[in-house]
Write a protein that holds these residues in place. Structure first.
Motif, PDB file in Angstrom:
ATOM      1  N   ALA A 159       0.870  -1.173   0.000  1.00  0.00           N
ATOM      2  CA  ALA A 159       0.000   0.000   0.000  1.00  0.00           C
ATOM      3  C   ALA A 159       0.903   1.218   0.000  1.00  0.00           C
ATOM      4  N   THR A 173      -2.648   5.434  -3.215  1.00  0.00           N
ATOM      5  CA  THR A 173      -3.381   6.671  -3.005  1.00  0.00           C
ATOM      6  C   THR A 173      -2.860   7.684  -4.013  1.00  0.00           C
ATOM      7  N   CYS A 190      -5.272   4.515   1.152  1.00  0.00           N
ATOM      8  CA  CYS A 190      -5.993   3.402   0.546  1.00  0.00           C
ATOM      9  C   CYS A 190      -5.399   2.083   1.014  1.00  0.00           C
ATOM     10  N   ASN A 225      -9.387   8.328  -6.186  1.00  0.00           N
ATOM     11  CA  ASN A 225      -8.387   8.531  -5.149  1.00  0.00           C
ATOM     12  C   ASN A 225      -7.561   7.274  -4.910  1.00  0.00           C
ATOM     13  N   CYS A 226      -8.176   6.088  -5.009  1.00  0.00           N
ATOM     14  CA  CYS A 226      -7.494   4.816  -4.793  1.00  0.00           C
ATOM     15  C   CYS A 226      -7.314   4.088  -6.127  1.00  0.00           C
ATOM     16  N   TYR A 228      -5.474   0.628  -8.058  1.00  0.00           N
ATOM     17  CA  TYR A 228      -4.873  -0.693  -7.909  1.00  0.00           C
ATOM     18  C   TYR A 228      -3.957  -0.947  -9.101  1.00  0.00           C
ATOM     19  N   TYR A 257       1.558   5.267  -2.377  1.00  0.00           N
ATOM     20  CA  TYR A 257       1.064   6.422  -3.108  1.00  0.00           C
ATOM     21  C   TYR A 257       1.786   6.566  -4.446  1.00  0.00           C
ATOM     22  N   GLN A 291      -1.866  -1.164  -3.805  1.00  0.00           N
ATOM     23  CA  GLN A 291      -3.030  -0.308  -3.554  1.00  0.00           C
ATOM     24  C   GLN A 291      -2.460   1.077  -3.334  1.00  0.00           C
TER      25      GLN A 291
END
Length: 162
Positions: free
Chosen positions: A78, A118, A126, A90-91, A93, A80, A116
C-alpha cells in the motif's frame, strides 16, 4: 535493454527460486530497478500514513513512480503515486513487475507485487487490509531507458495519523 542474469546469479543475488518447469521465479521487489529500504511497521485500514524523505528526481511525464509499504511476503503493498497528473479516483490498484519495454530472458518469471495506491503524494490512505510491512520500496513505471536517468532518494520518515 534486457535483463538476463545467469540462473546462479538470479538465485544468489535476487533470491529467485527454481520452478518445476526449470524457470526461475523472482519477486519484483528483489529486482535491481526497485529501490527499497527495510522497516518494520504495522499498516492498518482506516489510518492515514504520511511519508517524508522520499524523492524521485528526473522523473518526467507521462511516467510515474509508486512508493509503497511492502508486506513480508513481497507480494502486496500500500502506498502512493508520484506523478504530475491526477486521476479520476483517489485509490488506484496496480500490479508491478518490471519497467516498460524491458525484456527478460525466457527462463525468468517475475512474480509481480500488487499495489493499492493513493493518488496523493506522501500520503497512504488506501489500505483495505492490515499487514506488517517489511520494506518501503519505490517502483518506477517508465521505460527501462528512462529509469537509468532517474535518481531515488529513500530516507523515509513515517508518521501515522488517525
Amino acid at each position: 535493454m534486457d535483463f538476463a542474469p545467469s540462473p546462479a546469479e538470479l538465485v544468489k543475488k535476487y533470491g529467485a527460486r527454481r520452478t518445476h518447469d526449470d524457470k526461475y521465479e523472482v519477486q519484483a521487489v528483489n529486482l535491481p530497478w526497485v529501490v527499497k529500504k527495510e522497516l518494520d511497521i504495522a499498516i492498518t485500514p482506516g489510518r492515514k500514513y504520511t511519508v517524508e524523505g522520499v524523492r524521485v528526481e528526473w522523473l518526467v511525464p507521462p511516467w510515474e513512480a509508486y512508493v509503497a509499504f511492502i508486506d513480508t511476503a513481497g507480494e502486496f503493498g500500500a502506498g502512493y503515486i508520484i506523478t504530475r497528473r491526477r486521476r479520476l479516483f483517489n485509490c488506484v490498484y496496480k500490479s508491478y513487475s518490471k519497467p516498460i519495454n524491458l525484456q527478460t530472458a525466457p527462463y525468468i518469471v517475475i512474480r509481480p507485487v500488487e499495489l493499492q495506491l493513493t493518488d496523493r503524494e506522501n500520503t497512504v490512505e488506501c489500505v483495505d487490509r492490515a499487514f506488517r510491512a517489511k520494506y518501503i520500496a519505490v517502483f518506477i513505471n517508465a521505460p527501462a531507458s528512462e529509469i537509468q536517468n532517474i535518481q531515488v532518494v529513500l530516507n523515509p520518515v513515517v508518521k501515522e495519523n488517525l
